[in-house]
Design an enzyme around this catalytic site. Structure first.
Site, PDB file in Angstrom:
ATOM      1  N   TYR A  49       0.828  -1.212   0.000  1.00 16.78           N
ATOM      2  CA  TYR A  49       0.000   0.000   0.000  1.00 16.78           C
ATOM      3  C   TYR A  49       0.862   1.262   0.000  1.00 16.78           C
ATOM      4  CZ  TYR A  49      -4.311  -2.691   0.753  1.00 16.78           C
ATOM      5  OH  TYR A  49      -5.374  -3.540   0.615  1.00 16.78           O
ATOM      6  N   SER A  52     -13.531  -2.353  -0.455  1.00 22.68           N
ATOM      7  CA  SER A  52     -14.316  -1.357  -1.203  1.00 22.68           C
ATOM      8  C   SER A  52     -15.821  -1.506  -0.927  1.00 22.68           C
ATOM      9  CB  SER A  52     -14.029  -1.446  -2.707  1.00 22.68           C
ATOM     10  OG  SER A  52     -12.732  -0.978  -2.991  1.00 22.68           O
ATOM     11  N   PRO A  53     -16.219  -1.398   0.338  1.00 24.31           N
ATOM     12  CA  PRO A  53     -17.638  -1.582   0.685  1.00 24.31           C
ATOM     13  C   PRO A  53     -18.535  -0.494   0.116  1.00 24.31           C
ATOM     14  CG  PRO A  53     -16.396  -0.781   2.574  1.00 24.31           C
ATOM     15  CD  PRO A  53     -15.383  -1.123   1.533  1.00 24.31           C
ATOM     16  N   LEU A  54     -17.929   0.656  -0.261  1.00 24.80           N
ATOM     17  CA  LEU A  54     -18.714   1.723  -0.908  1.00 24.80           C
ATOM     18  C   LEU A  54     -18.340   1.794  -2.398  1.00 24.80           C
ATOM     19  CD1 LEU A  54     -18.418   4.574   1.791  1.00 24.80           C
ATOM     20  CD2 LEU A  54     -20.130   2.756   1.624  1.00 24.80           C
ATOM     21  N   ALA A  55     -17.840   0.689  -2.919  1.00 31.46           N
ATOM     22  CA  ALA A  55     -17.436   0.622  -4.327  1.00 31.46           C
ATOM     23  C   ALA A  55     -16.408   1.691  -4.671  1.00 31.46           C
ATOM     24  CB  ALA A  55     -18.649   0.717  -5.248  1.00 31.46           C
ATOM     25  N   GLY A  56     -15.511   1.940  -3.731  1.00 28.01           N
ATOM     26  CA  GLY A  56     -14.449   2.917  -3.973  1.00 28.01           C
ATOM     27  C   GLY A  56     -14.967   4.341  -4.087  1.00 28.01           C
ATOM     28  N   GLY A  57     -16.195   4.582  -3.639  1.00 24.52           N
ATOM     29  CA  GLY A  57     -16.773   5.937  -3.684  1.00 24.52           C
ATOM     30  C   GLY A  57     -17.567   6.186  -4.960  1.00 24.52           C
ATOM     31  N   PHE A  96     -21.158   7.781  -5.113  1.00 27.09           N
ATOM     32  CA  PHE A  96     -21.417   9.203  -4.837  1.00 27.09           C
ATOM     33  C   PHE A  96     -21.392  10.040  -6.108  1.00 27.09           C
ATOM     34  CE2 PHE A  96     -19.462   7.257  -1.095  1.00 27.09           C
ATOM     35  CZ  PHE A  96     -20.537   7.363  -0.242  1.00 27.09           C
TER      36      PHE A  96
HETATM   37  P1  NAP Z   1     -14.528   2.387  -0.082  1.00 22.84           P
HETATM   38  O1  NAP Z   1     -15.145   2.792   1.206  1.00 22.84           O
HETATM   39  O2  NAP Z   1     -15.350   1.591  -1.027  1.00 22.84           O
HETATM   40  O3  NAP Z   1     -14.043   3.686  -0.862  1.00 22.84           O
HETATM   41  C1  NAP Z   1     -13.376   4.717  -0.206  1.00 22.84           C
HETATM   42  C2  NAP Z   1     -13.478   5.943  -1.077  1.00 22.84           C
HETATM   43  O4  NAP Z   1     -14.812   6.437  -0.994  1.00 22.84           O
HETATM   44  C3  NAP Z   1     -12.557   7.054  -0.599  1.00 22.84           C
HETATM   45  O5  NAP Z   1     -12.035   7.725  -1.716  1.00 22.84           O
HETATM   46  C4  NAP Z   1     -13.491   7.950   0.178  1.00 22.84           C
HETATM   47  O6  NAP Z   1     -13.073   9.296   0.182  1.00 22.84           O
HETATM   48  C5  NAP Z   1     -14.788   7.792  -0.572  1.00 22.84           C
HETATM   49  N1  NAP Z   1     -15.917   8.023   0.336  1.00 22.84           N
HETATM   50  C6  NAP Z   1     -16.208   7.354   1.461  1.00 22.84           C
HETATM   51  N2  NAP Z   1     -17.331   7.856   2.039  1.00 22.84           N
HETATM   52  C7  NAP Z   1     -17.730   8.864   1.250  1.00 22.84           C
HETATM   53  C8  NAP Z   1     -18.830   9.761   1.314  1.00 22.84           C
HETATM   54  N3  NAP Z   1     -19.712   9.707   2.321  1.00 22.84           N
HETATM   55  N4  NAP Z   1     -18.967  10.659   0.329  1.00 22.84           N
HETATM   56  C9  NAP Z   1     -18.062  10.706  -0.705  1.00 22.84           C
HETATM   57  N5  NAP Z   1     -16.988   9.882  -0.809  1.00 22.84           N
HETATM   58  C10 NAP Z   1     -16.829   8.967   0.159  1.00 22.84           C
HETATM   59  O7  NAP Z   1     -13.215   1.598   0.300  1.00 22.84           O
HETATM   60  P2  NAP Z   1     -11.773   1.440  -0.430  1.00 22.84           P
HETATM   61  O8  NAP Z   1     -10.897   2.529   0.054  1.00 22.84           O
HETATM   62  O9  NAP Z   1     -11.924   1.238  -1.891  1.00 22.84           O
HETATM   63  O10 NAP Z   1     -11.338   0.066   0.226  1.00 22.84           O
HETATM   64  C11 NAP Z   1     -11.349  -0.066   1.660  1.00 22.84           C
HETATM   65  C12 NAP Z   1     -10.176  -0.871   2.134  1.00 22.84           C
HETATM   66  O11 NAP Z   1     -10.236  -2.181   1.566  1.00 22.84           O
HETATM   67  C13 NAP Z   1      -8.791  -0.358   1.717  1.00 22.84           C
HETATM   68  O12 NAP Z   1      -8.310   0.671   2.559  1.00 22.84           O
HETATM   69  C14 NAP Z   1      -7.952  -1.603   1.857  1.00 22.84           C
HETATM   70  O13 NAP Z   1      -7.595  -1.778   3.225  1.00 22.84           O
HETATM   71  C15 NAP Z   1      -8.931  -2.691   1.442  1.00 22.84           C
HETATM   72  N6  NAP Z   1      -8.727  -3.124   0.025  1.00 22.84           N
HETATM   73  C16 NAP Z   1      -8.307  -4.404  -0.178  1.00 22.84           C
HETATM   74  C17 NAP Z   1      -8.138  -4.870  -1.461  1.00 22.84           C
HETATM   75  C18 NAP Z   1      -7.673  -6.284  -1.672  1.00 22.84           C
HETATM   76  O14 NAP Z   1      -7.332  -6.657  -2.802  1.00 22.84           O
HETATM   77  N7  NAP Z   1      -7.636  -7.080  -0.634  1.00 22.84           N
HETATM   78  C19 NAP Z   1      -8.379  -4.038  -2.581  1.00 22.84           C
HETATM   79  C20 NAP Z   1      -8.819  -2.735  -2.331  1.00 22.84           C
HETATM   80  C21 NAP Z   1      -9.007  -2.294  -1.019  1.00 22.84           C
HETATM   81  P3  NAP Z   1     -12.655  10.025   1.558  1.00 22.84           P
HETATM   82  O15 NAP Z   1     -11.418   9.356   2.061  1.00 22.84           O
HETATM   83  O16 NAP Z   1     -12.465  11.432   1.103  1.00 22.84           O
HETATM   84  O17 NAP Z   1     -13.791   9.895   2.522  1.00 22.84           O
END
Ligand code: NAP
Length: 298
Positions: A52, A209-214, A217
């Site tokens: 990361y 990516s529980p919020l589909a990476g944002g 929105f």
């Molecule tokens: P996510 O929650 O789907 O997406 C996060 C993104 O959404 C950030 O850019 C965030 O921006 C935005 N966001 C969240 N809440 C929001 C809101 N209310 N309004 C607007 N934008 C919003 O999660 P993710 O970061 O993609 O993944 C989560 C974690 O999963 C990672 O940190 C990592 O630990 C893990 N992961 C694992 C793998 C794997 O292959 N195992 C792959 C990907 C990820 P802000 O920060 O500005 O709020």
């Protein structure tokens, strides 16, 4: 044998993911505050990977908490290994590839311990299925790390059921999780057998990516806008926001899904955690499912 991440390993019901930590440009103090804020809420687990932030996030995290053994004592660490990136920090990598050799797994886990400044990794995951895997070599590496007390438990990420079973067959102890991409936008894991296997083995999946990476929105397509409208309708009924309903949708599933929260903003993390107080009904769950699939169940 059942291994519950929540009960047996004391992993919190929601986990904080630090994939984007380097992008947040937080000072050490801000990282400390983020960790403190998560712990105060009840989020005790942090999801890392060696790669990361181009191999920087574990170091940033470890540096920030260098003098905070009080916080480290309370936290659980998940980290991953097995991907080799092209990076200035790894000039020997000519091509992006996977490495699940004994040498790499043991070296990577020991390096993660050093970078994070902790004595033990609670759960070590193989980050991606490796087409060149020797399951017996992985087993040898896992056993050594376990015997030496460096890693408590092991799992995988992005494995399909047959890949999971092949690795499990080489191990003397159960894999405790598969960290997979699951959200009400990304439904593939419901159909590829991964969630079924978790239920069969009584283990808890983690949802990345529980919020589909944002993406929700900034919904652009008809499908995403339809889904967003349904999420808004339900979130209004619960006087909350659509992100909270997206987490609640994962938490409602009988497989015991643990969402990995990706935002670095403490207010959004607090909102995420409030999803634990919401229990969606089966019909609400299906309203979201149907909106995402774009068609009724047959
Ligand atoms: P996510 O929650 O789907 O997406 C996060 C993104 O959404 C950030 O850019 C965030 O921006 C935005 N966001 C969240 N809440 C929001 C809101 N209310 N309004 C607007 N934008 C919003 O999660 P993710 O970061 O993609 O993944 C989560 C974690 O999963 C990672 O940190 C990592 O630990 C893990 N992961 C694992 C793998 C794997 O292959 N195992 C792959 C990907 C990820 P802000 O920060 O500005 O709020």
């Amino acid at each position: 044998m059942k291994t519950s991440l929540n009960q047996d390993l004391n992993i919190s019901k929601m986990v904080h993911g630090v994939w984007r930590l380097a992008d947040w440009n937080y000072s050490n103090k801000e990282i400390e505050e983020l960790v403190e804020g998560c712990l105060e809420l009840g989020i005790n687990t942090f999801d890392h990977a060696d790669i990361y932030g181009d191999y920087s996030c574990e170091t940033l995290f470890g540096e920030a908490l260098k003098n905070r053994s009080d916080l480290k004592e309370q936290m659980k660490i998940v980290t991953k290994c097995g991907i080799k990136l092209i990076s200035e920090k790894r000039p020997e990598h000519r091509i992006k590839h996977y490495d699940t050799s004994y040498e790499h797994i043991t070296w990577s886990a020991e390096n993660s311990l050093k970078m994070l400044g902790v004595d033990v990794i609670d759960v070590l995951l193989i980050h991606r299925p490796d087409p060149f895997i020797d399951t017996h070599e992985v087993a040898k590496a896992f056993s050594k790390l376990k015997e030496e007390g460096k890693v408590k438990a092991f799992g995988v990420s992005n494995f399909l059921p047959h890949q999971f079973k092949a690795l499990q067959a080489a191990l003397d102890f159960p894999l405790v999780t598969n960290q997979i991409e699951i959200s009400c936008v990304s439904l593939k894991e419901f159909d590829n057998g991964s969630l079924d296997l978790c239920q069969e083995l009584n283990i808890q999946p983690m949802a990345w990516s529980p919020l589909a990476g944002g993406a929700i929105f900034n919904a652009q397509t008809h499908r995403m806008m339809t889904l967003k409208n349904v999420l808004h309708k339900i979130s209004d009924q619960y006087s909350t926001t659509i992100d909270v309903i997206m987490y609640a949708w994962l938490l409602a599933h009988p497989a015991g899904i643990i969402p990995v929260i990706g935002t670095g903003k403490i207010e959004r993390i607090k909102a995420a955690y409030s999803a634990l107080d919401i229990q969606l009904s089966r019909q609400e769950w299906f309203e979201i499912w149907v909106a995402s699939r774009g068609e009724s169940v047959p």
